[in-house]
Design a protein around this motif. Structure first.
Motif, PDB file in Angstrom:
ATOM      1  N   ALA A 167     -45.607   2.064 -90.852  1.00  0.00           N
ATOM      2  CA  ALA A 167     -45.359   0.326 -89.847  1.00  0.00           C
ATOM      3  C   ALA A 167     -46.026  -1.153 -90.238  1.00  0.00           C
ATOM      4  CB  ALA A 167     -46.057  -0.337 -88.368  1.00  0.00           C
ATOM      5  N   ARG A 168     -47.176  -0.593 -91.731  1.00  0.00           N
ATOM      6  CA  ARG A 168     -47.591  -1.987 -91.932  1.00  0.00           C
ATOM      7  C   ARG A 168     -46.487  -2.468 -93.051  1.00  0.00           C
ATOM      8  NH1 ARG A 168     -52.549   0.074 -90.292  1.00  0.00           N
ATOM      9  NH2 ARG A 168     -52.948   1.127 -92.296  1.00  0.00           N
ATOM     10  N   VAL A 169     -46.920  -1.342 -93.705  1.00  0.00           N
ATOM     11  CA  VAL A 169     -45.450  -1.704 -94.826  1.00  0.00           C
ATOM     12  C   VAL A 169     -43.996  -2.341 -94.681  1.00  0.00           C
ATOM     13  CG1 VAL A 169     -43.683  -0.513 -97.024  1.00  0.00           C
ATOM     14  CG2 VAL A 169     -46.638  -0.068 -96.491  1.00  0.00           C
ATOM     15  N   ALA A 170     -44.160  -1.485 -93.520  1.00  0.00           N
ATOM     16  CA  ALA A 170     -42.500  -2.388 -93.073  1.00  0.00           C
ATOM     17  C   ALA A 170     -42.696  -4.204 -92.149  1.00  0.00           C
ATOM     18  CB  ALA A 170     -41.623  -1.924 -91.465  1.00  0.00           C
ATOM     19  N   GLN A 171     -43.664  -4.132 -91.755  1.00  0.00           N
ATOM     20  CA  GLN A 171     -44.251  -5.087 -91.126  1.00  0.00           C
ATOM     21  C   GLN A 171     -44.102  -6.401 -92.317  1.00  0.00           C
ATOM     22  OE1 GLN A 171     -43.186  -6.792 -88.262  1.00  0.00           O
ATOM     23  NE2 GLN A 171     -43.704  -8.757 -88.781  1.00  0.00           N
ATOM     24  N   GLU A 172     -45.145  -6.481 -93.828  1.00  0.00           N
ATOM     25  CA  GLU A 172     -46.063  -6.835 -94.663  1.00  0.00           C
ATOM     26  C   GLU A 172     -44.244  -7.049 -95.052  1.00  0.00           C
ATOM     27  OE1 GLU A 172     -48.492  -4.965 -96.460  1.00  0.00           O
ATOM     28  OE2 GLU A 172     -50.070  -4.878 -95.168  1.00  0.00           O
ATOM     29  N   GLY A 173     -43.482  -6.842 -95.440  1.00  0.00           N
ATOM     30  CA  GLY A 173     -42.194  -6.620 -96.168  1.00  0.00           C
ATOM     31  C   GLY A 173     -40.872  -6.925 -95.950  1.00  0.00           C
ATOM     32  N   ARG A 174     -40.867  -7.960 -94.338  1.00  0.00           N
ATOM     33  CA  ARG A 174     -39.766  -7.749 -93.636  1.00  0.00           C
ATOM     34  C   ARG A 174     -39.137  -8.979 -94.527  1.00  0.00           C
ATOM     35  NH1 ARG A 174     -40.000  -8.019 -86.977  1.00  0.00           N
ATOM     36  NH2 ARG A 174     -38.209  -8.841 -86.743  1.00  0.00           N
ATOM     37  N   ARG A 175     -38.366  -8.422 -94.764  1.00  0.00           N
ATOM     38  CA  ARG A 175     -37.376  -9.869 -95.720  1.00  0.00           C
ATOM     39  C   ARG A 175     -35.797  -9.196 -95.547  1.00  0.00           C
ATOM     40  NH1 ARG A 175     -40.763  -7.390-100.114  1.00  0.00           N
ATOM     41  NH2 ARG A 175     -42.191  -8.421-100.586  1.00  0.00           N
ATOM     42  N   GLN A 176     -35.584  -7.798 -94.963  1.00  0.00           N
ATOM     43  CA  GLN A 176     -33.842  -8.039 -94.362  1.00  0.00           C
ATOM     44  C   GLN A 176     -33.670  -9.088 -93.606  1.00  0.00           C
ATOM     45  OE1 GLN A 176     -37.214  -6.424 -93.886  1.00  0.00           O
ATOM     46  NE2 GLN A 176     -36.461  -4.649 -95.652  1.00  0.00           N
ATOM     47  N   HIS A 177     -32.688  -8.544 -93.027  1.00  0.00           N
ATOM     48  CA  HIS A 177     -31.646 -10.447 -92.237  1.00  0.00           C
ATOM     49  C   HIS A 177     -30.877  -9.697 -91.387  1.00  0.00           C
ATOM     50  CE1 HIS A 177     -33.096 -12.130 -95.634  1.00  0.00           C
ATOM     51  NE2 HIS A 177     -33.322 -13.672 -95.355  1.00  0.00           N
ATOM     52  N   LEU A 178     -30.414  -8.856 -91.441  1.00  0.00           N
ATOM     53  CA  LEU A 178     -29.294  -8.077 -90.476  1.00  0.00           C
ATOM     54  C   LEU A 178     -29.424  -6.441 -90.811  1.00  0.00           C
ATOM     55  CD1 LEU A 178     -27.167  -7.753 -88.453  1.00  0.00           C
ATOM     56  CD2 LEU A 178     -25.284  -7.835 -90.757  1.00  0.00           C
ATOM     57  N   TRP A 179     -29.193  -5.018 -89.262  1.00  0.00           N
ATOM     58  CA  TRP A 179     -29.495  -3.853 -89.919  1.00  0.00           C
ATOM     59  C   TRP A 179     -28.346  -3.101 -89.128  1.00  0.00           C
ATOM     60  CZ3 TRP A 179     -33.538  -7.076 -89.155  1.00  0.00           C
ATOM     61  CH2 TRP A 179     -34.781  -6.120 -90.684  1.00  0.00           C
ATOM     62  N   LEU A 180     -27.092  -2.344 -89.517  1.00  0.00           N
ATOM     63  CA  LEU A 180     -26.051  -1.584 -89.375  1.00  0.00           C
ATOM     64  C   LEU A 180     -26.616  -0.316 -88.478  1.00  0.00           C
ATOM     65  CD1 LEU A 180     -23.927  -3.260 -91.552  1.00  0.00           C
ATOM     66  CD2 LEU A 180     -23.938  -4.315 -89.912  1.00  0.00           C
ATOM     67  N   LEU A 181     -26.273   0.090 -87.654  1.00  0.00           N
ATOM     68  CA  LEU A 181     -27.080   1.197 -87.370  1.00  0.00           C
ATOM     69  C   LEU A 181     -25.141   2.220 -86.629  1.00  0.00           C
ATOM     70  CD1 LEU A 181     -28.779   3.552 -85.809  1.00  0.00           C
ATOM     71  CD2 LEU A 181     -28.764   2.212 -83.549  1.00  0.00           C
ATOM     72  N   THR A 182     -25.998   3.030 -87.534  1.00  0.00           N
ATOM     73  CA  THR A 182     -24.742   4.155 -87.688  1.00  0.00           C
ATOM     74  C   THR A 182     -24.456   5.214 -86.680  1.00  0.00           C
ATOM     75  OG1 THR A 182     -25.119   5.298 -89.089  1.00  0.00           O
ATOM     76  CG2 THR A 182     -23.863   3.504 -90.092  1.00  0.00           C
ATOM     77  N   ASP A 183     -23.851   5.347 -85.596  1.00  0.00           N
ATOM     78  CA  ASP A 183     -24.149   6.257 -84.562  1.00  0.00           C
ATOM     79  C   ASP A 183     -23.777   7.411 -85.107  1.00  0.00           C
ATOM     80  OD1 ASP A 183     -24.195   6.003 -81.710  1.00  0.00           O
ATOM     81  OD2 ASP A 183     -22.942   7.038 -81.798  1.00  0.00           O
ATOM     82  N   HIS A 184     -24.130   8.450 -84.321  1.00  0.00           N
ATOM     83  CA  HIS A 184     -24.260   9.612 -84.787  1.00  0.00           C
ATOM     84  C   HIS A 184     -22.421  10.311 -84.286  1.00  0.00           C
ATOM     85  CE1 HIS A 184     -26.359   9.964 -80.861  1.00  0.00           C
ATOM     86  NE2 HIS A 184     -25.517  11.580 -80.724  1.00  0.00           N
ATOM     87  N   THR A 185     -22.226  10.199 -83.239  1.00  0.00           N
ATOM     88  CA  THR A 185     -20.790   9.580 -82.578  1.00  0.00           C
ATOM     89  C   THR A 185     -19.702   9.666 -83.770  1.00  0.00           C
ATOM     90  OG1 THR A 185     -20.182   7.641 -81.642  1.00  0.00           O
ATOM     91  CG2 THR A 185     -21.332   9.944 -80.067  1.00  0.00           C
ATOM     92  N   ASP A 186     -18.859  10.727 -83.164  1.00  0.00           N
ATOM     93  CA  ASP A 186     -17.321  10.221 -84.322  1.00  0.00           C
ATOM     94  C   ASP A 186     -17.473  11.041 -86.257  1.00  0.00           C
ATOM     95  OD1 ASP A 186     -16.253   8.993 -82.244  1.00  0.00           O
ATOM     96  OD2 ASP A 186     -16.577   7.037 -82.952  1.00  0.00           O
ATOM     97  N   VAL A 187     -18.631  10.894 -85.603  1.00  0.00           N
ATOM     98  CA  VAL A 187     -19.335  11.713 -87.257  1.00  0.00           C
ATOM     99  C   VAL A 187     -19.844  13.398 -87.735  1.00  0.00           C
ATOM    100  CG1 VAL A 187     -20.583  11.170 -89.630  1.00  0.00           C
ATOM    101  CG2 VAL A 187     -19.702   9.228 -88.028  1.00  0.00           C
ATOM    102  N   PRO A 188     -18.997  13.908 -87.984  1.00  0.00           N
ATOM    103  CA  PRO A 188     -19.662  15.647 -87.779  1.00  0.00           C
ATOM    104  C   PRO A 188     -20.882  15.897 -89.211  1.00  0.00           C
ATOM    105  CG  PRO A 188     -17.137  15.289 -89.754  1.00  0.00           C
ATOM    106  CD  PRO A 188     -17.490  13.618 -88.876  1.00  0.00           C
TER     107      PRO A 188
END
Length: 395
Positions: free
Chosen positions: A268-289
């Motif tokens: 979690a510290r690595v993720a917070q210290e390196g928080r340089r991203q601007h948008l997250w695209l979450l691929t849902d598990h439905t519709d994907v075998p």
């Protein structure tokens, strides 16, 4: 003519190829060159970042920073005196020459007791300015060094449960933007380092090994997150104004839960210290075998992982979109979300106003000179450290 100690000063807000040309030209003509980065608290890029960028590009020079909150008025001798006092506090000692690309260079040299050297005042070598970069970073992308590109690139993360098409989508997004040509032709995507790490662990088991035999330790996940971030940073500095990432350090926090059954504060510290991203695209598990490619065994966990990603994205305030439907539908929705992100711009604030005199100065903003400019200069000079100006300097 060659000089002992030279000085280049400016806002470098942000630094561009014209600035670097000025510094390199000055460095070639001096035994020693100091680059003074001046900033104001009204500006949206920190002094510390600008100093770091200039040091990275010019390791042979001494780069120092100072705060200068005195507005610019080249027609007022008291304001001049206030600025020069700040400059001298930041760069004490003898200065033999000041190098600028501005018309005020001669007066700056006179006040600093140094020769004035004018370098490419018409911007023929590099037709760019700090104002132009702030107004249109994409249009000026070719004039930006890797460190600045890395800081300005809009980073888009594609994340999701196993076998939900994150790699396919990240690769497709990069290809979509590369097709635009120009600066977009260098659009990159960063593969998932965790998968490379997993493949290596599987290979180490030898020919008879299987994914069921692979085990992880909690201590491995922060290393995976840090390497993912490092690769992302390198790609951002080399690519276009947008970078696509197949997972990130934040996603690794959820993968740790999936494999180890609990959270890991180090990840979690690595993720917070390196928080340089601007948008997250979450691929849902439905519709994907679900497809087992030899490194997957969690079809039954996909709904849980999708839910955990969405919950943590929401809890941590990260902007995200959930993508559903066919691959074409997902790509279309993802492109629309990225276009919205790019349309938001980069949010540079304006530097302090300037009054330069003459026809241009008369049309510029007018403001009263500080009532006690020397006191103001002394106050700022006492804080002449690397923090976050508009000065009579290279913009």
């Amino acid at each position: 003519m060659r000089y002992g100690h030279g000085l280049v000063l400016g806002k470098f807000y942000p630094p561009h190829a014209g600035h670097h040309h000025l510094v390199r030209t000055a460095a070639e003509r001096c035994d020693r060159l100091t680059v003074l980065v001046c900033a104001s608290t009204v500006e949206s890029v920190s002094l510390a970042d600008r100093v770091a960028w200039m040091r990275q590009e010019h390791p042979e020079c001494e780069v120092v920073g100072t705060m200068d909150e005195v507005p610019v008025d080249l027609t007022d001798p008291d304001v001049w005196a206030a600025h020069v006092e700040i400059f001298r506090a930041a760069v004490p000692g003898r200065i033999d020459a000041v190098f600028t690309s501005e018309s005020y260079g001669e007066e700056l040299g006179r006040r600093m007791g140094a020769a004035s050297v004018l370098v490419d005042p018409d911007r023929t070598a590099y037709p760019v300015s700090g104002t132009a970069v702030r107004e249109d970073p994409v249009g000026c992308w070719q004039f930006l060094a890797p460190a600045v590109r890395g800081a300005l690139a809009r980073r888009v993360v594609v994340l999701g449960a196993e076998s939900t098409g994150t790699t396919t989508l990240a690769r497709a997004l990069a290809a979509h933007y590369r097709e635009r040509g120009g600066v977009w032709a260098d659009t990159r995507w960063v593969p998932e380092y965790g998968r490379e790490f997993s493949e290596r662990k599987l290979d180490e088991l030898g020919p008879g090994g299987s994914w069921a035999d692979v085990s992880f330790t909690s201590e491995e996940f922060p290393l995976i997150a840090a390497e993912q971030l490092a690769r992302e940073d390198r790609a951002a500095g080399e690519g276009s104004p947008v970078l696509f990432c197949d997972t990130d350090a934040f996603a690794t926090t959820i993968w740790h839960e999936r494999y180890m059954g609990s959270a890991n504060p180090a990840v979690a510290r690595v993720a917070q210290e390196g928080r340089r991203q601007h948008l997250w695209l979450l691929t849902d598990h439905t519709d994907v075998p679900f497809e087992d490619d030899g490194l997957r065994d969690g079809e039954h966990l996909r709904p849980w992982m999708t839910s955990r990603f969405e919950a943590e994205l929401t809890r941590t305030g990260r902007p995200f979109r959930v993508l559903r439907g066919s691959p074409a539908d997902r790509l279309s929705a993802a492109v629309a979300a990225v276009e919205e992100l790019l349309a938001e711009g980069w949010g540079f604030t304006d530097p302090l106003p300037e009054r330069r005199g003459g026809p241009e100065g008369a049309a510029g903003p007018v403001f009263p000179a500080p009532s006690a400019p020397r006191d103001a200069a002394q106050e700022v000079s006492s804080r002449a450290t690397e923090g976050r100006s508009a000065v009579p300097a290279e913009g």
